[in-house]
Design a protein around this motif. Structure first.
Motif, PDB file in Angstrom:
ATOM      1  N   GLN A  45       0.832  -1.206   0.000  1.00  0.00           N
ATOM      2  CA  GLN A  45       0.000   0.000   0.000  1.00  0.00           C
ATOM      3  C   GLN A  45       0.860   1.247   0.000  1.00  0.00           C
ATOM      4  O   GLN A  45       0.574   2.210  -0.716  1.00  0.00           O
ATOM      5  N   ASP A  49       0.788   4.006  -2.889  1.00  0.00           N
ATOM      6  CA  ASP A  49       0.422   5.390  -2.569  1.00  0.00           C
ATOM      7  C   ASP A  49       1.528   6.396  -2.881  1.00  0.00           C
ATOM      8  O   ASP A  49       1.240   7.558  -3.146  1.00  0.00           O
ATOM      9  N   TYR A  64     -11.813  -0.129 -13.835  1.00  0.00           N
ATOM     10  CA  TYR A  64     -10.852   0.407 -12.882  1.00  0.00           C
ATOM     11  C   TYR A  64     -11.461   0.401 -11.486  1.00  0.00           C
ATOM     12  O   TYR A  64     -12.581   0.850 -11.281  1.00  0.00           O
ATOM     13  N   ASP A  66      -9.205   1.024  -8.618  1.00  0.00           N
ATOM     14  CA  ASP A  66      -8.385   1.834  -7.737  1.00  0.00           C
ATOM     15  C   ASP A  66      -7.323   2.543  -8.566  1.00  0.00           C
ATOM     16  O   ASP A  66      -6.959   2.104  -9.654  1.00  0.00           O
ATOM     17  N   ASN A  68      -3.680   5.192  -7.802  1.00  0.00           N
ATOM     18  CA  ASN A  68      -2.863   5.892  -6.810  1.00  0.00           C
ATOM     19  C   ASN A  68      -2.938   7.396  -7.049  1.00  0.00           C
ATOM     20  O   ASN A  68      -3.451   7.849  -8.073  1.00  0.00           O
TER      21      ASN A  68
END
Length: 70
Positions: A45, A49, A64, A66, A68
């Motif tokens: 993660q 991120d 889609y 997710d 960043n």
């Protein structure tokens, strides 16, 4: 030492409670694996991120799910 247990009442032929039986299982390996998985997810993660490149995650239908911040 991580354990899980089950307590079962022991009754006689008349249905009266005579005591209890407890079975314990060592779950240390399971706990260790869960902790390692959680640590791995945190690292992934953080990478997701904080990478400077755009990363988009899609499901098996190509939608889609997710992205960043990049």
């Amino acid at each position: 030492f991580w354990a899980s247990g089950v307590v079962t009442p022991l009754k006689d032929e008349g249905g009266r409670l005579r005591g209890f039986a407890k079975i314990m299982r060592d779950r240390t390996d399971l706990k260790r694996a869960q902790d390692e998985l959680a640590d791995s997810r945190k690292r992934l993660q953080a990478l997701f991120d904080n990478t400077l490149d755009a990363v988009l995650l899609a499901d098996d239908r190509g939608r889609y799910v997710d992205a960043n911040p990049a």
